[in-house]
Enzyme design. Sequence first.
Site, PDB file in Angstrom:
ATOM      1  N   ARG A  94      78.516  46.701  73.305  1.00  0.00           N
ATOM      2  CA  ARG A  94      77.765  47.030  74.518  1.00  0.00           C
ATOM      3  C   ARG A  94      77.226  45.745  75.147  1.00  0.00           C
ATOM      4  O   ARG A  94      76.617  44.914  74.447  1.00  0.00           O
ATOM      5  CB  ARG A  94      76.591  47.968  74.209  1.00  0.00           C
ATOM      6  CG  ARG A  94      76.977  49.292  73.609  1.00  0.00           C
ATOM      7  CD  ARG A  94      77.865  50.111  74.523  1.00  0.00           C
ATOM      8  NE  ARG A  94      77.181  50.557  75.736  1.00  0.00           N
ATOM      9  CZ  ARG A  94      77.805  51.155  76.761  1.00  0.00           C
ATOM     10  NH1 ARG A  94      79.119  51.312  76.719  1.00  0.00           N
ATOM     11  NH2 ARG A  94      77.140  51.561  77.820  1.00  0.00           N
ATOM     12  N   ASN A 110      75.859  36.507  68.266  1.00  0.00           N
ATOM     13  CA  ASN A 110      77.080  37.291  68.447  1.00  0.00           C
ATOM     14  C   ASN A 110      78.273  36.488  67.940  1.00  0.00           C
ATOM     15  O   ASN A 110      78.253  35.260  67.943  1.00  0.00           O
ATOM     16  CB  ASN A 110      77.307  37.629  69.923  1.00  0.00           C
ATOM     17  CG  ASN A 110      78.569  38.457  70.130  1.00  0.00           C
ATOM     18  OD1 ASN A 110      78.715  39.528  69.560  1.00  0.00           O
ATOM     19  ND2 ASN A 110      79.490  37.934  70.925  1.00  0.00           N
ATOM     20  N   HIS A 112      82.327  36.081  68.741  1.00  0.00           N
ATOM     21  CA  HIS A 112      83.323  36.396  69.763  1.00  0.00           C
ATOM     22  C   HIS A 112      84.681  35.908  69.271  1.00  0.00           C
ATOM     23  O   HIS A 112      84.791  34.761  68.803  1.00  0.00           O
ATOM     24  CB  HIS A 112      82.954  35.726  71.092  1.00  0.00           C
ATOM     25  CG  HIS A 112      83.918  35.983  72.189  1.00  0.00           C
ATOM     26  ND1 HIS A 112      84.017  37.204  72.827  1.00  0.00           N
ATOM     27  CD2 HIS A 112      84.865  35.188  72.747  1.00  0.00           C
ATOM     28  CE1 HIS A 112      84.973  37.145  73.733  1.00  0.00           C
ATOM     29  NE2 HIS A 112      85.498  35.937  73.717  1.00  0.00           N
ATOM     30  N   LEU A 147      77.332  37.151  79.736  1.00  0.00           N
ATOM     31  CA  LEU A 147      78.233  37.658  78.706  1.00  0.00           C
ATOM     32  C   LEU A 147      79.040  36.523  78.088  1.00  0.00           C
ATOM     33  O   LEU A 147      79.733  35.783  78.798  1.00  0.00           O
ATOM     34  CB  LEU A 147      79.181  38.692  79.321  1.00  0.00           C
ATOM     35  CG  LEU A 147      80.101  39.408  78.354  1.00  0.00           C
ATOM     36  CD1 LEU A 147      79.316  40.225  77.334  1.00  0.00           C
ATOM     37  CD2 LEU A 147      81.081  40.287  79.105  1.00  0.00           C
TER      38      LEU A 147
HETATM   39  N1  LIG Z   1      74.095  40.115  77.476  1.00  0.00           N
HETATM   40  C1  LIG Z   1      75.054  40.033  76.532  1.00  0.00           C
HETATM   41  N2  LIG Z   1      75.463  41.151  75.894  1.00  0.00           N
HETATM   42  C2  LIG Z   1      76.437  41.049  74.936  1.00  0.00           C
HETATM   43  C3  LIG Z   1      77.041  39.803  74.634  1.00  0.00           C
HETATM   44  C4  LIG Z   1      76.560  38.642  75.330  1.00  0.00           C
HETATM   45  O1  LIG Z   1      77.021  37.501  75.072  1.00  0.00           O
HETATM   46  N3  LIG Z   1      75.567  38.792  76.262  1.00  0.00           N
HETATM   47  N4  LIG Z   1      78.094  39.735  73.719  1.00  0.00           N
HETATM   48  C5  LIG Z   1      78.791  41.015  73.573  1.00  0.00           C
HETATM   49  C6  LIG Z   1      79.932  41.100  72.633  1.00  0.00           C
HETATM   50  N5  LIG Z   1      81.155  41.120  73.445  1.00  0.00           N
HETATM   51  C7  LIG Z   1      82.034  40.085  73.229  1.00  0.00           C
HETATM   52  O2  LIG Z   1      81.824  39.226  72.345  1.00  0.00           O
HETATM   53  C8  LIG Z   1      81.432  42.164  74.373  1.00  0.00           C
HETATM   54  C9  LIG Z   1      81.088  43.475  74.047  1.00  0.00           C
HETATM   55  C10 LIG Z   1      81.336  44.509  74.947  1.00  0.00           C
HETATM   56  C11 LIG Z   1      81.928  44.264  76.175  1.00  0.00           C
HETATM   57  C12 LIG Z   1      82.131  45.403  77.134  1.00  0.00           C
HETATM   58  O3  LIG Z   1      82.789  45.264  78.161  1.00  0.00           O
HETATM   59  N6  LIG Z   1      81.518  46.574  76.812  1.00  0.00           N
HETATM   60  C13 LIG Z   1      81.550  47.775  77.685  1.00  0.00           C
HETATM   61  C14 LIG Z   1      81.804  49.027  76.868  1.00  0.00           C
HETATM   62  C15 LIG Z   1      82.968  48.860  75.933  1.00  0.00           C
HETATM   63  C16 LIG Z   1      82.969  50.019  74.913  1.00  0.00           C
HETATM   64  O4  LIG Z   1      81.926  50.710  74.780  1.00  0.00           O
HETATM   65  O5  LIG Z   1      84.008  50.164  74.236  1.00  0.00           O
HETATM   66  C17 LIG Z   1      80.175  47.970  78.324  1.00  0.00           C
HETATM   67  O6  LIG Z   1      79.141  47.532  77.732  1.00  0.00           O
HETATM   68  O7  LIG Z   1      80.159  48.639  79.379  1.00  0.00           O
HETATM   69  C18 LIG Z   1      82.283  42.964  76.514  1.00  0.00           C
HETATM   70  C19 LIG Z   1      82.048  41.907  75.612  1.00  0.00           C
HETATM   71  C20 LIG Z   1      77.778  42.085  73.184  1.00  0.00           C
HETATM   72  N7  LIG Z   1      76.837  42.179  74.272  1.00  0.00           N
HETATM   73  N1  GAR Z   2      83.491  40.959  72.292  1.00  0.00           N
HETATM   74  C1  GAR Z   2      83.060  41.331  70.991  1.00  0.00           C
HETATM   75  C2  GAR Z   2      84.259  41.413  70.080  1.00  0.00           C
HETATM   76  O1  GAR Z   2      85.382  41.602  70.515  1.00  0.00           O
HETATM   77  N2  GAR Z   2      83.973  41.241  68.780  1.00  0.00           N
HETATM   78  C3  GAR Z   2      85.039  41.295  67.812  1.00  0.00           C
HETATM   79  O2  GAR Z   2      85.182  42.627  67.348  1.00  0.00           O
HETATM   80  C4  GAR Z   2      85.657  42.577  65.994  1.00  0.00           C
HETATM   81  C5  GAR Z   2      84.702  43.433  65.202  1.00  0.00           C
HETATM   82  O3  GAR Z   2      85.234  43.628  63.953  1.00  0.00           O
HETATM   83  P1  GAR Z   2      84.275  44.263  62.804  1.00  0.00           P
HETATM   84  O4  GAR Z   2      83.625  45.496  63.394  1.00  0.00           O
HETATM   85  O5  GAR Z   2      85.264  44.566  61.706  1.00  0.00           O
HETATM   86  O6  GAR Z   2      83.262  43.208  62.445  1.00  0.00           O
HETATM   87  C6  GAR Z   2      85.603  41.109  65.541  1.00  0.00           C
HETATM   88  O7  GAR Z   2      86.882  40.506  65.603  1.00  0.00           O
HETATM   89  C7  GAR Z   2      84.691  40.477  66.573  1.00  0.00           C
HETATM   90  O8  GAR Z   2      84.979  39.105  66.804  1.00  0.00           O
END
Ligand SMILES: Nc1nc2c(c(=O)[nH]1)N[C@@H](CN(C=O)c1ccc(C(=O)N[C@@H](CCC(=O)O)C(=O)O)cc1)CN2
Ligand code: GAR
Length: 215
Positions: A94, A110, A112, A147
């Site tokens: 999220r 986080n 990534h 993000l």
């Molecule tokens: N403000 C921030 N929030 C989050 C970050 C961040 O750096 N700043 N990192 C993310 C993790 N992430 C990638 O590493 C990531 C997670 C989720 C999404 C996304 O598009 N989510 C959608 C819903 C997707 C779903 O529910 O399957 C959404 O939130 O609408 C993009 C990148 C965690 N949060």
């Molecule tokens: N943008 C966030 C994202 O893509 N995170 C990625 O989701 C997987 C979670 O695996 P896990 O639930 O087995 O830890 C991991 O590969 C992590 O880097």
Amino acid sequence: MKNIVILISGRGSNFEAILRTARAENWEAEGLRLAAVISNRPDAAGLNRAREAGIPAVGMDHKAYPSREAFEEALAAEIDKFEPALIVLAGFMRVLTEGFVSKYEGRILNIHPALLPLFPGLHTHERAIEAGCRVHGATVHFVSAVLDGGAIIGQAVVPVLPTDDADALAARCLRSEHILYPRCVREVALGRVVAEEGKARMSDETARALTVFDV
Ligand SMILES: Nc1nc2c(c(=O)[nH]1)N[C@@H](CN(C=O)c1ccc(C(=O)N[C@@H](CCC(=O)O)C(=O)O)cc1)CN2
Ligand SMILES: NCC(=O)N[C@@H]1O[C@H](COP(=O)([O-])[O-])[C@@H](O)[C@H]1O
């Protein structure tokens, strides 16, 4: 005791890697405790793993709330019950609002699955292959309102092989995450990495420990 609260959305393999490492290295003796695992998906497999390990596990369906802000208000109330020194996003899918991030500024990590600033967002492995990268990997960073734009704490580098498809590359990347993330969590929790003016301040020794090469 410094409490660590882990947020997940799915299988939770990074949580499990942190749990394995915390037990193997006896983090509790260093004053670090895995206090709770919380998920925005009540069916997340990682919640059951936490319960099996005797760690409080809470599922909070984000779809049950009228807005992103309403979910985050409930999420923060649940997190605060555990008095966290650190919040660890481990496959938490999220995007967090600026209001939530600012409440915990400098205390949210986080992981990534890419070498940021390359490939923020989703589908990183496909994009790395498509771009013809010869290396790929994972990044642990402080979470900011932007993000995937927070200060970088540590990175793991893996090769991209000619025979790789996205699944093979994702699996190699995930194995490196399971080494990198526990190291980063411990170093931040012990105060050896500090968020300062948009940067992650640390010693050369810590920076070397938080650079992982899998070749
Ligand atoms: N403000 C921030 N929030 C989050 C970050 C961040 O750096 N700043 N990192 C993310 C993790 N992430 C990638 O590493 C990531 C997670 C989720 C999404 C996304 O598009 N989510 C959608 C819903 C997707 C779903 O529910 O399957 C959404 O939130 O609408 C993009 C990148 C965690 N949060
Ligand atoms: N943008 C966030 C994202 O893509 N995170 C990625 O989701 C997987 C979670 O695996 P896990 O639930 O087995 O830890 C991991 O590969 C992590 O880097």
